[in-house]
Design an enzyme around this catalytic site. Structure first.
Site, PDB file in Angstrom:
ATOM      1  CG  ASP A 101      -1.849  -1.127   1.315  1.00 21.17           C
ATOM      2  OD1 ASP A 101      -2.147  -1.695   0.255  1.00 21.17           O
ATOM      3  OD2 ASP A 101      -2.285  -1.461   2.432  1.00 21.17           O
TER       4      ASP A 101
HETATM    5  N1  URA Z   1      -1.231  -5.920   3.893  1.00 24.58           N
HETATM    6  C1  URA Z   1      -1.706  -4.665   3.955  1.00 24.58           C
HETATM    7  O1  URA Z   1      -2.726  -4.400   4.571  1.00 24.58           O
HETATM    8  N2  URA Z   1      -1.029  -3.697   3.301  1.00 24.58           N
HETATM    9  C2  URA Z   1       0.121  -3.930   2.628  1.00 24.58           C
HETATM   10  O2  URA Z   1       0.710  -2.999   2.074  1.00 24.58           O
HETATM   11  C3  URA Z   1       0.605  -5.240   2.579  1.00 24.58           C
HETATM   12  C4  URA Z   1      -0.086  -6.232   3.227  1.00 24.58           C
END
Ligand code: URA
Length: 239
Positions: A101
């Site tokens: 993310d």
């Molecule tokens: N899980 C999440 O919630 N975000 C990420 O970036 C990776 C795994």
């Protein structure tokens, strides 16, 4: 091949920065300090940059410390992308292995080898990824058991068995590591939410047996070593 091109093809940095590194005396060829960027490197030569052996690979396998605030996309009109951290010489060739993310930092691989992406991302491969998190709220008592047996996070199927390790619990903050073998959308945040807490910081610290190199600051990258590719059980077709 010229030494400056050799270094830049190895993914060390841009051609002009590599010339600078050579002039700064950071490169040895066959144990001899070379400060001439036009020096001709042959296939059988051993090249060392900043005390670390490097090898020209026909394909690129890079470890990147993704900073928070950039997106895992090849291009984006609104946000900085992870590719903005790479020299233009190699950026056009790169594929991003998986997604983090925008607000997540940590270990990300980039490559120009599609087979490597498949090797790590195919759902059947079950490569374990570990995430260090800080979260706010009260974690339910059965959290570790729920994670271990698979959880309903609102998808068609429950999550695959995973591992939750709590490192510290303060009045209103929990620090821990969650290791999962899938890569569902916002998976860590959604799992933690079902367990009663909200993730406030997330960092991927390992993929399979490879840990994020502590020497890489956020925004920096380096080539994966042959040993690391072996630890990922990846056998390149070409070198
Ligand atoms: N899980 C999440 O919630 N975000 C990420 O970036 C990776 C795994």
């Amino acid at each position: 091949m010229r030494l400056d091109k050799y270094l830049s093809d190895c993914g060390i940095d841009t051609r002009s920065k590599c010339k600078k590194y050579i002039r700064q005396g950071r490169v040895l060829v066959n144990d001899i300090l070379i400060t001439d960027e036009a020096f001709h490197v042959r296939d059988e030569d051993s090249v060392v940059f900043d005390q670390k052996p490097i090898k020209l690979q026909k394909q690129l396998y890079l470890m990147f410390h993704k900073p928070a605030g950039c997106v895992c996309a090849l291009s984006d009109s609104m946000h900085k992308t992870v590719l903005d951290y790479f020299p233009s010489e190699i950026k056009k060739r790169l594929l991003i292995v998986g997604r983090l993310d925008k607000d997540t930092e940590g270990l990300l691989f980039l490559t120009d080898d599609g087979a490597f992406v498949h090797h790590l991302m195919a759902p059947k491969k079950h490569v374990e990824k570990s995430y260090y998190f800080c979260a706010r709220g009260h974690l339910c008592d059965e959290a570790c058991d729920m994670v271990a047996s698979g959880m309903d996070i609102g998808d068609e199927t429950p999550t695959k068995p995973a591992t939750l390790k709590i490192l510290r619990t303060d009045a209103d903050q929990i620090l821990g590591v969650l290791s999962i073998t899938e890569g569902r959308y916002h998976q860590v945040k959604r799992m933690m939410k079902v367990l009663g807490v909200e993730v406030t910081y997330l960092k991927r610290i390992s993929i399979g047996k490879i840990r994020l190199d502590d020497n890489l600051s956020a925004g920096e990258f380096r080539a994966l070593t042959d040993k690391e590719l072996e630890l990922l059980n990846y056998h390149q077709r070409e070198k």
